[in-house]
Design an enzyme around this catalytic site. Structure first.
Site, PDB file in Angstrom:
ATOM      1  N   LYS A   1      -3.407  -3.635   2.508  1.00 48.75           N
ATOM      2  CA  LYS A   1      -5.092  -3.565   2.238  1.00 48.75           C
ATOM      3  C   LYS A   1      -4.333  -2.427   1.062  1.00 48.75           C
ATOM      4  CE  LYS A   1      -6.057  -5.965   5.722  1.00 48.75           C
ATOM      5  NZ  LYS A   1      -7.125  -7.593   4.701  1.00 48.75           N
TER       6      LYS A   1
ATOM      7  N   TYR B   1       1.103  -3.794   6.977  1.00 48.65           N
ATOM      8  CA  TYR B   1      -0.534  -3.552   6.829  1.00 48.65           C
ATOM      9  C   TYR B   1      -1.491  -3.340   6.256  1.00 48.65           C
ATOM     10  CZ  TYR B   1      -5.141  -5.337   8.548  1.00 48.65           C
ATOM     11  OH  TYR B   1      -6.681  -5.313   8.344  1.00 48.65           O
TER      12      TYR B   1
ATOM     13  N   SER C   1      -8.916  -2.806   4.333  1.00 47.80           N
ATOM     14  CA  SER C   1      -9.245  -1.689   6.039  1.00 47.80           C
ATOM     15  C   SER C   1      -8.488   0.142   5.356  1.00 47.80           C
ATOM     16  CB  SER C   1      -7.552  -1.782   6.471  1.00 47.80           C
ATOM     17  OG  SER C   1      -7.763  -1.241   8.151  1.00 47.80           O
TER      18      SER C   1
END
Length: 251
Positions: A160, A156, A143
């Protein structure tokens, strides 16, 4: 479409919908057989039908971080289609939205477990079961939030970022038989990312030089390229797929 994946089998995790399903559709269109995973058997059955049925696709329900499930998927891929030379680690979770200072450590551990450690386990298992003897290619779906801060989804993004570094490490370790790369999308219009744009899509899209949010097909094309022989001299890299957002923001 070309037939550049003819005779090859791809395992794609988290592929009952969204980006994962778009990747599966692209690979099937280019001649691959695919084995897709997800939590819900009914959703997988619908996806398999959309992909052309059991001649082209197989769905195996389970939790991406479950090692027994991983073994089952790889074994079924080889049994059904004769190989397991392509892997797309697409499964990812982001169960919370908010500041890192208020994040429950148990939630953080779960994010790392699914987004990073499960991805590593998939590579370990498919390498031992198939790729070590036959070669292959791996792509992880990371991401843009792993490259630049994104308030609200910090854990998150951190997971990533770890996945992208893991990509480099695995690329060096598994060369020259196996190539390992990643893609780093910005906001893509999926159910998973809906909270990042719903109700304000035009305003969010205005920040992108290309004037729109991403589609699952945008990511699928990049993944297909990295899996293919067209990327035969590329390993250990993360391809940013972001409509120019990082360039505009200086990341």
């Amino acid at each position: 479409m070309s037939e550049r994946f003819a005779g090859q089998t791809a395992i794609i995790t988290g592929a009952s919908r969204g980006i994962g399903l778009a990747i599966a559709e692209r690979l099937v269109a280019e001649g691959a057989k695919v084995v897709i995973t997800g939590r819900e058997a009914a959703a997988l059955a619908e996806a398999v039908a959309r992909l052309g049925g059991p001649e082209h696709a197989l769905g195996v329900a389970g939790h991406a971080a479950d090692t027994a499930h991983q073994d089952e998927v790889i074994a079924k891929a080889v049994d059904a289609f004769g190989s397991a030379g392509l892997l797309v680690n697409n499964t990812g979770i982001n169960p919370v939205y908010g500041p890192l200072t208020e994040l429950d450590p148990d939630v953080a551990r779960n994010v790392v477990e699914v987004n990073v450690l499960a991805a590593l386990s998939w590579v370990q298992k498919i390498y031992k079961a198939w790729m070590s003897g036959h070669g292959g290619a791996v792509v992880g779906v990371a991401s843009l939030s792993g490259i630049r801060p994104e308030p609200g989804i910090g854990m998150y993004g951190a997971s990533k970022a770890m996945l992208m570094h893991l990509t480099k490490e695995l690329a060096v370790e598994l060369s020259p038989r196996v190539r390992v790369n990643a893609v780093a999308p910005a906001v893509v219009k999926t159910r998973f990312a809906a909270a990042l744009y719903e109700g304000r899509e035009d305003a969010v899209a205005a920040e992108y030089p290309l004037g729109r949010l991403g589609s699952p097909d945008d990511v699928a094309g990049a993944v297909a390229f990295l899996l293919s022989a067209d990327a035969a001299w590329i390993t250990g890299r993360t391809l940013v797929v972001d409509g120019g957002l990082a360039a505009a923001g200086g990341a």
